[in-house]
Design a protein around this motif. Structure first.
Motif, PDB file in Angstrom:
ATOM      1  N   GLN A  44      11.479  11.298  -8.094  1.00 30.38           N
ATOM      2  CA  GLN A  44      11.299  11.677  -6.699  1.00 30.38           C
ATOM      3  C   GLN A  44      12.350  10.999  -5.826  1.00 30.38           C
ATOM      4  N   SER A  45      12.466  11.471  -4.606  1.00 38.66           N
ATOM      5  CA  SER A  45      13.464  10.952  -3.684  1.00 38.66           C
ATOM      6  C   SER A  45      12.963   9.691  -2.990  1.00 38.66           C
ATOM      7  N   ALA A  46      13.903   8.999  -2.339  1.00 36.93           N
ATOM      8  CA  ALA A  46      13.539   7.807  -1.582  1.00 36.93           C
ATOM      9  C   ALA A  46      12.633   8.164  -0.406  1.00 36.93           C
ATOM     10  N   TRP A  47      12.805   9.360   0.154  1.00 37.48           N
ATOM     11  CA  TRP A  47      11.952   9.778   1.257  1.00 37.48           C
ATOM     12  C   TRP A  47      10.489   9.887   0.802  1.00 37.48           C
ATOM     13  N   THR A  48      10.259  10.335  -0.438  1.00 39.08           N
ATOM     14  CA  THR A  48       8.897  10.417  -0.960  1.00 39.08           C
ATOM     15  C   THR A  48       8.264   9.033  -1.042  1.00 39.08           C
ATOM     16  N   LEU A  49       9.039   8.054  -1.509  1.00 37.55           N
ATOM     17  CA  LEU A  49       8.536   6.686  -1.566  1.00 37.55           C
ATOM     18  C   LEU A  49       8.222   6.162  -0.166  1.00 37.55           C
ATOM     19  N   THR A  50       9.110   6.436   0.788  1.00 38.85           N
ATOM     20  CA  THR A  50       8.883   5.993   2.166  1.00 38.85           C
ATOM     21  C   THR A  50       7.645   6.648   2.760  1.00 38.85           C
ATOM     22  N   LYS A  51       7.463   7.928   2.499  1.00 39.95           N
ATOM     23  CA  LYS A  51       6.312   8.651   3.028  1.00 39.95           C
ATOM     24  C   LYS A  51       5.006   8.083   2.481  1.00 39.95           C
ATOM     25  N   ILE A  52       4.970   7.809   1.179  1.00 41.35           N
ATOM     26  CA  ILE A  52       3.755   7.259   0.567  1.00 41.35           C
ATOM     27  C   ILE A  52       3.459   5.877   1.132  1.00 41.35           C
ATOM     28  N   ALA A  56       0.158   4.630   3.458  1.00 40.60           N
ATOM     29  CA  ALA A  56      -0.730   3.532   3.051  1.00 40.60           C
ATOM     30  C   ALA A  56      -0.843   2.454   4.118  1.00 40.60           C
ATOM     31  N   THR A  57       0.001   2.522   5.156  1.00 39.08           N
ATOM     32  CA  THR A  57       0.036   1.464   6.169  1.00 39.08           C
ATOM     33  C   THR A  57      -1.265   1.311   6.950  1.00 39.08           C
ATOM     34  N   PRO A  58      -1.938   2.388   7.409  1.00 42.85           N
ATOM     35  CA  PRO A  58      -3.186   2.192   8.176  1.00 42.85           C
ATOM     36  C   PRO A  58      -4.231   1.372   7.434  1.00 42.85           C
ATOM     37  N   GLN A  59      -4.384   1.596   6.147  1.00 40.87           N
ATOM     38  CA  GLN A  59      -5.360   0.824   5.389  1.00 40.87           C
ATOM     39  C   GLN A  59      -4.922  -0.636   5.297  1.00 40.87           C
ATOM     40  N   LEU A  60      -3.621  -0.879   5.151  1.00 40.11           N
ATOM     41  CA  LEU A  60      -3.118  -2.254   5.111  1.00 40.11           C
ATOM     42  C   LEU A  60      -3.342  -2.961   6.440  1.00 40.11           C
ATOM     43  N   VAL A  61      -3.097  -2.238   7.547  1.00 44.05           N
ATOM     44  CA  VAL A  61      -3.272  -2.841   8.870  1.00 44.05           C
ATOM     45  C   VAL A  61      -4.728  -3.224   9.099  1.00 44.05           C
ATOM     46  N   GLY A  62      -5.654  -2.398   8.628  1.00 47.16           N
ATOM     47  CA  GLY A  62      -7.059  -2.709   8.797  1.00 47.16           C
ATOM     48  C   GLY A  62      -7.460  -4.020   8.151  1.00 47.16           C
ATOM     49  N   VAL A  63      -6.823  -4.354   7.022  1.00 43.05           N
ATOM     50  CA  VAL A  63      -7.119  -5.619   6.338  1.00 43.05           C
ATOM     51  C   VAL A  63      -6.351  -6.778   6.972  1.00 43.05           C
ATOM     52  N   ILE A  64      -5.128  -6.512   7.417  1.00 42.64           N
ATOM     53  CA  ILE A  64      -4.244  -7.568   7.901  1.00 42.64           C
ATOM     54  C   ILE A  64      -4.544  -7.963   9.339  1.00 42.64           C
ATOM     55  N   LEU A  65      -5.063  -7.042  10.143  1.00 49.20           N
ATOM     56  CA  LEU A  65      -5.208  -7.283  11.579  1.00 49.20           C
ATOM     57  C   LEU A  65      -5.988  -8.562  11.902  1.00 49.20           C
ATOM     58  N   PRO A  66      -7.169  -8.827  11.331  1.00 43.01           N
ATOM     59  CA  PRO A  66      -7.854 -10.091  11.660  1.00 43.01           C
ATOM     60  C   PRO A  66      -7.043 -11.326  11.294  1.00 43.01           C
ATOM     61  N   ILE A  67      -6.357 -11.280  10.152  1.00 40.40           N
ATOM     62  CA  ILE A  67      -5.539 -12.423   9.739  1.00 40.40           C
ATOM     63  C   ILE A  67      -4.380 -12.622  10.699  1.00 40.40           C
ATOM     64  N   GLN A 131      -3.101  13.467  -1.751  1.00 42.43           N
ATOM     65  CA  GLN A 131      -2.577  14.793  -2.053  1.00 42.43           C
ATOM     66  C   GLN A 131      -1.119  14.727  -2.490  1.00 42.43           C
ATOM     67  N   GLU A 132      -0.351  13.837  -1.848  1.00 43.39           N
ATOM     68  CA  GLU A 132       1.057  13.682  -2.215  1.00 43.39           C
ATOM     69  C   GLU A 132       1.201  13.143  -3.634  1.00 43.39           C
ATOM     70  N   LEU A 133       0.410  12.132  -3.970  1.00 41.07           N
ATOM     71  CA  LEU A 133       0.463  11.570  -5.321  1.00 41.07           C
ATOM     72  C   LEU A 133      -0.028  12.573  -6.364  1.00 41.07           C
ATOM     73  N   PHE A 134      -1.030  13.369  -5.993  1.00 43.43           N
ATOM     74  CA  PHE A 134      -1.543  14.379  -6.920  1.00 43.43           C
ATOM     75  C   PHE A 134      -0.473  15.438  -7.201  1.00 43.43           C
ATOM     76  N   SER A 135       0.211  15.874  -6.150  1.00 42.75           N
ATOM     77  CA  SER A 135       1.262  16.873  -6.344  1.00 42.75           C
ATOM     78  C   SER A 135       2.429  16.312  -7.142  1.00 42.75           C
ATOM     79  N   ILE A 136       2.724  15.018  -6.983  1.00 43.74           N
ATOM     80  CA  ILE A 136       3.806  14.400  -7.754  1.00 43.74           C
ATOM     81  C   ILE A 136       3.438  14.338  -9.231  1.00 43.74           C
ATOM     82  N   ARG A 137       2.201  13.934  -9.517  1.00 42.50           N
ATOM     83  CA  ARG A 137       1.772  13.834 -10.913  1.00 42.50           C
ATOM     84  C   ARG A 137       1.774  15.181 -11.609  1.00 42.50           C
ATOM     85  N   HIS A 138       1.527  16.245 -10.853  1.00 43.50           N
ATOM     86  CA  HIS A 138       1.458  17.573 -11.458  1.00 43.50           C
ATOM     87  C   HIS A 138       2.643  18.442 -11.078  1.00 43.50           C
TER      88      HIS A 138
END
Length: 377
Positions: A44-52, A56-67, A131-138
């Motif tokens: 896959q392209s570098a843009w695909t890695l950046t997009k993924i 994933a950032t919102p879930q990371l922010v939810g954990v990191i924000l209190p810290i 959905q992006e990871l599923f489409s990449i795997r298949h």
């Protein structure tokens, strides 16, 4: 807000933003390294890695924000206190609540932001990423093509590609296809996997086809361009399944119990739903712990390292306890009340400890205006 309120808000807010941004950047770097196989193994392209990574950032922010709030607030408050700006606020007649009010407002705003992320942004981004990871795997290209390797795509299809260019062009393509009537071999100077009518196809240029029938007859055909349908060889019946972190709140609290999987994992999804609601409370709890670490004791020119260390350890224990409670709730639904009790209990304890400490004010003596003496109020 008054001028002093805005000043305190800025002095605490900017370090908090910096800490959250720094921790998020580190987490995103770690996430991108974990997803590096998307480029290396799946082509896959570098843009695909950046997009993924961005999804994933919102879930990371939810954990990191209190810290981040805890670390940034400690930096801002410690500087204000060591430079005696807090003492000046007290000497000017401000109450303890007036001094901590900007920090509490900041924590409440962060909690509201965390709630929006948890309830809306995180499930949307997580679904898009899944959905992006599923489409990449298949994806046909990533499934069939590995540079310099023979790939057994299915029981009857073997693919070899010598080189894959950056633009997706395949060089020196070799395909072996077993069919009921015999075997067919394709070789081409170049090829490209694309779609036609919604089906994956391999478009080959400047190649040949050798077909060996069961009767022992070899048929040879040279072609300038040939289209091979890959649909029968890459189709999969695997459904796209969303994890608990990908679901909306109503899907977690009120799952479809007619589905056996949903019924079996009822307590797990319920625990995740309550965790989404309770997690923003940690932003307020950690801000109050930071306030108590710096303002919960007397003034000291030597700093507040020991007090800060104790409160940092307490914050770690509180968050780890929260994760432990979340894991326990997957087997006992009544324990979900503890997901709210842990942060709320921390808020109550930190607030009581903070306001129990008396303010040390300074008033000038009538005999010497330059001499200050402490007076407890």
């Amino acid at each position: 807000m008054t001028l002093i309120d805005r000043y305190l808000f800025r002095q605490i807010g900017f370090p908090v933003l910096g800490a959250v941004a720094a921790l998020t950047a580190v987490a995103m770097l770690s996430q991108s390294l974990n997803n590096l196989e998307v480029i290396v193994e799946r082509g896959q392209s570098a843009w695909t890695l950046t997009k993924i990574t961005l999804l994933a950032t919102p879930q990371l922010v939810g954990v990191i924000l209190p810290i981040g709030i805890f670390v940034g607030a400690l930096l801002g408050l410690n500087r204000l206190h060591t430079e005696q700006e807090i003492v000046v606020c007290y000497a000017g007649g401000l109450s303890r609540w007036r001094v901590i009010n900007p920090a509490v407002r900041l924590a409440v705003l962060a909690a509201l932001l965390a709630l929006v992320i948890s309830l809306f942004l995180q499930p949307w981004a997580a679904r898009q990423m899944r959905q992006e990871l599923f489409s990449i795997r298949h994806d046909a290209a990533s499934t069939l093509v590995r540079e310099g390797e023979f790939v057994q795509a299915s029981d009857d299809l073997t693919v070899y590609v010598a080189r894959v260019d950056q633009n997706g062009l395949l060089r020196d393509v070799y395909i072996h296809l077993d069919e009921p009537g015999g075997a067919t071999v394709y070789d081409a100077a170049e090829g490209r996997i694309t779609e036609r009518d919604g089906r994956p196809v391999l478009l080959m240029n400047n190649g040949s086809q050798q077909e060996f029938s069961g009767s022992g007859v070899l048929n040879f055909l040279a072609f300038d361009q040939y289209v091979l349908d890959l649909g029968p060889h890459v189709q999969t019946d695997e459904p796209l399944n969303f994890k608990d972190s990908d679901r909306w709140l109503h899907e977690l609290i009120f799952p479809n119990l007619d589905i056996p999987f949903e019924r079996h994992n009822r307590l797990t999804t319920l625990a995740e739903g309550h965790a989404r609601i309770a997690a923003p409370l940690y932003s307020i709890a950690f801000m109050l712990l930071a306030l108590n670490a710096v303002l919960g004791g007397g003034f000291s020119r030597r700093g507040y390292g020991r007090r800060i260390a104790w409160h940092a350890a307490g914050a770690a224990v509180v968050r780890i306890t929260g994760f432990g409670v979340l894991a326990a709730c997957s087997t006992n639904g009544w324990l979900n009340i503890l997901q709210y009790a842990v942060p709320i209990g921390t808020i109550i304890w930190a607030s009581r400890a903070l306001f129990r400490q008396k303010i040390q004010r300074y008033i000038p003596l009538a005999s010497d205006r330059n001499e200050l003496v402490p007076a407890l109020t």
